[in-house]
Design a protein around this motif. Sequence first.
Motif, PDB file in Angstrom:
ATOM      1  N   GLY A 178     -10.280  18.967   8.153  1.00  0.00           N
ATOM      2  CA  GLY A 178     -10.301  18.728   6.716  1.00  0.00           C
ATOM      3  C   GLY A 178      -9.429  19.699   5.949  1.00  0.00           C
ATOM      4  O   GLY A 178      -8.726  19.316   5.005  1.00  0.00           O
ATOM      5  N   ALA A 179      -9.467  20.970   6.347  1.00  0.00           N
ATOM      6  CA  ALA A 179      -8.651  21.972   5.663  1.00  0.00           C
ATOM      7  C   ALA A 179      -7.170  21.649   5.776  1.00  0.00           C
ATOM      8  O   ALA A 179      -6.389  21.900   4.851  1.00  0.00           O
ATOM      9  N   THR A 180      -6.762  21.079   6.914  1.00  0.00           N
ATOM     10  CA  THR A 180      -5.354  20.724   7.116  1.00  0.00           C
ATOM     11  C   THR A 180      -4.988  19.435   6.396  1.00  0.00           C
ATOM     12  O   THR A 180      -3.959  19.367   5.710  1.00  0.00           O
ATOM     13  N   VAL A 181      -5.818  18.401   6.539  1.00  0.00           N
ATOM     14  CA  VAL A 181      -5.491  17.113   5.913  1.00  0.00           C
ATOM     15  C   VAL A 181      -5.421  17.263   4.395  1.00  0.00           C
ATOM     16  O   VAL A 181      -4.598  16.622   3.735  1.00  0.00           O
ATOM     17  N   ARG A 182      -6.233  18.137   3.844  1.00  0.00           N
ATOM     18  CA  ARG A 182      -6.188  18.361   2.392  1.00  0.00           C
ATOM     19  C   ARG A 182      -4.869  18.998   1.972  1.00  0.00           C
ATOM     20  O   ARG A 182      -4.523  18.976   0.779  1.00  0.00           O
ATOM     21  N   GLU A 183      -4.126  19.549   2.921  1.00  0.00           N
ATOM     22  CA  GLU A 183      -2.842  20.181   2.606  1.00  0.00           C
ATOM     23  C   GLU A 183      -1.647  19.304   2.976  1.00  0.00           C
ATOM     24  O   GLU A 183      -0.514  19.732   2.842  1.00  0.00           O
ATOM     25  N   TYR A 184      -1.901  18.091   3.439  1.00  0.00           N
ATOM     26  CA  TYR A 184      -0.787  17.193   3.767  1.00  0.00           C
ATOM     27  C   TYR A 184       0.179  17.063   2.592  1.00  0.00           C
ATOM     28  O   TYR A 184       1.399  17.084   2.767  1.00  0.00           O
ATOM     29  N   GLY A 185      -0.372  16.884   1.414  1.00  0.00           N
ATOM     30  CA  GLY A 185       0.483  16.703   0.238  1.00  0.00           C
ATOM     31  C   GLY A 185       1.407  17.877   0.009  1.00  0.00           C
ATOM     32  O   GLY A 185       2.568  17.705  -0.387  1.00  0.00           O
ATOM     33  N   HIS A 186       0.918  19.078   0.286  1.00  0.00           N
ATOM     34  CA  HIS A 186       1.741  20.277   0.113  1.00  0.00           C
ATOM     35  C   HIS A 186       2.713  20.440   1.278  1.00  0.00           C
ATOM     36  O   HIS A 186       3.897  20.723   1.074  1.00  0.00           O
ATOM     37  N   LEU A 187       2.222  20.237   2.496  1.00  0.00           N
ATOM     38  CA  LEU A 187       3.047  20.480   3.678  1.00  0.00           C
ATOM     39  C   LEU A 187       4.155  19.445   3.844  1.00  0.00           C
ATOM     40  O   LEU A 187       5.160  19.712   4.517  1.00  0.00           O
ATOM     41  N   LEU A 188       3.990  18.273   3.244  1.00  0.00           N
ATOM     42  CA  LEU A 188       5.019  17.227   3.318  1.00  0.00           C
ATOM     43  C   LEU A 188       5.644  16.954   1.951  1.00  0.00           C
ATOM     44  O   LEU A 188       6.265  15.913   1.748  1.00  0.00           O
ATOM     45  N   ALA A 189       5.504  17.897   1.055  1.00  0.00           N
ATOM     46  CA  ALA A 189       5.993  17.696  -0.321  1.00  0.00           C
ATOM     47  C   ALA A 189       7.502  17.502  -0.392  1.00  0.00           C
ATOM     48  O   ALA A 189       8.007  16.877  -1.337  1.00  0.00           O
ATOM     49  N   HIS A 190       8.241  18.026   0.589  1.00  0.00           N
ATOM     50  CA  HIS A 190       9.701  17.923   0.569  1.00  0.00           C
ATOM     51  C   HIS A 190      10.222  16.862   1.532  1.00  0.00           C
ATOM     52  O   HIS A 190      11.411  16.832   1.850  1.00  0.00           O
ATOM     53  N   ASP A 191       9.322  15.997   1.997  1.00  0.00           N
ATOM     54  CA  ASP A 191       9.696  14.877   2.851  1.00  0.00           C
ATOM     55  C   ASP A 191       9.786  13.630   1.976  1.00  0.00           C
ATOM     56  O   ASP A 191       8.761  13.096   1.547  1.00  0.00           O
ATOM     57  N   PRO A 192      10.983  13.157   1.677  1.00  0.00           N
ATOM     58  CA  PRO A 192      11.100  12.048   0.720  1.00  0.00           C
ATOM     59  C   PRO A 192      10.389  10.778   1.154  1.00  0.00           C
ATOM     60  O   PRO A 192       9.933   9.995   0.316  1.00  0.00           O
ATOM     61  N   ALA A 193      10.255  10.580   2.468  1.00  0.00           N
ATOM     62  CA  ALA A 193       9.612   9.355   2.958  1.00  0.00           C
ATOM     63  C   ALA A 193       8.093   9.439   2.932  1.00  0.00           C
ATOM     64  O   ALA A 193       7.412   8.401   2.913  1.00  0.00           O
ATOM     65  N   TYR A 194       7.550  10.670   2.928  1.00  0.00           N
ATOM     66  CA  TYR A 194       6.100  10.810   3.073  1.00  0.00           C
ATOM     67  C   TYR A 194       5.421  11.597   1.952  1.00  0.00           C
ATOM     68  O   TYR A 194       4.192  11.644   1.920  1.00  0.00           O
ATOM     69  N   ALA A 195       6.173  12.211   1.064  1.00  0.00           N
ATOM     70  CA  ALA A 195       5.571  13.095   0.064  1.00  0.00           C
ATOM     71  C   ALA A 195       4.512  12.372  -0.773  1.00  0.00           C
ATOM     72  O   ALA A 195       3.382  12.871  -0.945  1.00  0.00           O
ATOM     73  N   GLU A 196       4.837  11.202  -1.275  1.00  0.00           N
ATOM     74  CA  GLU A 196       3.899  10.487  -2.144  1.00  0.00           C
ATOM     75  C   GLU A 196       2.675  10.017  -1.361  1.00  0.00           C
ATOM     76  O   GLU A 196       1.537  10.131  -1.821  1.00  0.00           O
ATOM     77  N   LYS A 197       2.907   9.495  -0.156  1.00  0.00           N
ATOM     78  CA  LYS A 197       1.793   9.034   0.676  1.00  0.00           C
ATOM     79  C   LYS A 197       0.895  10.203   1.071  1.00  0.00           C
ATOM     80  O   LYS A 197      -0.338  10.083   1.077  1.00  0.00           O
ATOM     81  N   ALA A 198       1.512  11.330   1.427  1.00  0.00           N
ATOM     82  CA  ALA A 198       0.732  12.501   1.842  1.00  0.00           C
ATOM     83  C   ALA A 198      -0.165  12.986   0.719  1.00  0.00           C
ATOM     84  O   ALA A 198      -1.325  13.365   0.947  1.00  0.00           O
ATOM     85  N   ALA A 199       0.353  12.990  -0.503  1.00  0.00           N
ATOM     86  CA  ALA A 199      -0.452  13.410  -1.649  1.00  0.00           C
ATOM     87  C   ALA A 199      -1.640  12.475  -1.846  1.00  0.00           C
ATOM     88  O   ALA A 199      -2.753  12.914  -2.162  1.00  0.00           O
ATOM     89  N   ARG A 200      -1.433  11.177  -1.624  1.00  0.00           N
ATOM     90  CA  ARG A 200      -2.524  10.199  -1.761  1.00  0.00           C
ATOM     91  C   ARG A 200      -3.584  10.440  -0.693  1.00  0.00           C
ATOM     92  O   ARG A 200      -4.794  10.395  -0.973  1.00  0.00           O
ATOM     93  N   ILE A 201      -3.142  10.696   0.527  1.00  0.00           N
ATOM     94  CA  ILE A 201      -4.087  10.946   1.621  1.00  0.00           C
ATOM     95  C   ILE A 201      -4.909  12.202   1.332  1.00  0.00           C
ATOM     96  O   ILE A 201      -6.143  12.220   1.500  1.00  0.00           O
ATOM     97  N   SER A 202      -4.256  13.265   0.894  1.00  0.00           N
ATOM     98  CA  SER A 202      -4.979  14.505   0.583  1.00  0.00           C
ATOM     99  C   SER A 202      -6.001  14.284  -0.521  1.00  0.00           C
ATOM    100  O   SER A 202      -7.110  14.825  -0.469  1.00  0.00           O
ATOM    101  N   ALA A 203      -5.637  13.485  -1.513  1.00  0.00           N
ATOM    102  CA  ALA A 203      -6.554  13.226  -2.631  1.00  0.00           C
ATOM    103  C   ALA A 203      -7.774  12.426  -2.184  1.00  0.00           C
ATOM    104  O   ALA A 203      -8.854  12.552  -2.766  1.00  0.00           O
ATOM    105  N   LEU A 204      -7.634  11.596  -1.141  1.00  0.00           N
ATOM    106  CA  LEU A 204      -8.743  10.792  -0.638  1.00  0.00           C
ATOM    107  C   LEU A 204      -9.664  11.561   0.303  1.00  0.00           C
ATOM    108  O   LEU A 204     -10.773  11.118   0.587  1.00  0.00           O
TER     109      LEU A 204
END
Length: 406
Positions: free
Chosen positions: A250-276
Amino acid sequence: MQTNLADFIKGTPEGDEAESILRACVHCGFCTATCPTYQLLGDELDGPRGRIYLIKQVLEGAPAGPGTQLHLDRCLTCRNCETTCPSGVRYGRLADIGRAVVERRVPRTLPDRIKRYVLKEGLSRRALFTPALRLGQALRPLLSPALQDKLPPLRRATPWPTRTHARRMLVLDGCVQPAMAPNINAAAARVLDAVGVQLFAAPRAGCCGALRFHLNDQEGGREHMRRNIDAWWPYVDQVEAIVMTASGCGATVREYGHLLAHDPAYAEKAARISALTRDLSEVLPAFEEELAALVRRRSEPVAYHPPCTLQHGQQIRGKVEGLLRGLGVDVRLCGEAHLCCGSAGTYSLLHPDLALQLRDRKLEQLAQTGTAHTVSANIGCIGHLQSGTEAPVEHWVELVDRLIAG
């Protein structure tokens, strides 16, 4: 803290982030009081403040050597220092950045490289880990005491509920938990089923990425994160939450949005996953009244060990104890409940001397609660603590499952 970053990292996303973190540090040293390795070793460089200085020097261009690497490796990344810090220094992210730089500059010995490769490949892949664990459990009497200590007892899978509900939530199976403790997610599914929520796992989701990431294969860790996002994405509009039964994941998945923030293909999706993403202890308290009405048996007193990834990594405190007490359980916290048990992912395998000292210290304090039963919220902590005691150690939702099943 004033900084003068070297050209190789200045102006990069990692450099900008590290500089922001370093400038927040005011050298106060409060963090050393709650650092497990500093308490054991008494070395300034084995505490957060000392490691921050080491990382600062490396990022400013100073040479790094095996000593620098060792002090950073010895850090449990428990993030207790973040909870303690009055300035809000995000030490965990700084440690990730510093370790990655040192990893590129300091060659590891061949035995160390082999050990780390085996861990990141063997533990993060369920298809490799499960048969290897089962073989070890079958041959347990023939193994050395040290290896026996690392093997958890065999725990059988239990049935999942078959009913469907309008309310649905995803759960992450992860990499080692299905083999080490398959009852955890099944128990969570039964408990949620009892209150009208269907829990299910996406077939292609696997390791959360933390294992590789914290072994300094950060790109490999991000690849696991992308795979999970792809596995979950078809369901995100159909579920209320992505539930974590292992607080480390959980601690890692909540940081997906931050850890993939500079990935243009995944940044938006990662932020959505972390928020869920929600820890199970954030989900079940909403059903406390319904669960209390379903309780069919009394529980003996239990000791609760709050994992670092829950209380420090996710800053979630009091929810497990509150829910269990609402269900009539006498829950007791041990002394130094804020300190790490020594598991810390692969730490107990890479630094067994320190990990066992922390484990035995934790077990002694848990025993002082006067209970013979411990519950926790992370598979790593559960396995590590269980290796040092005959008393049962399990996930808290397994206890709730038994209470409502009678």
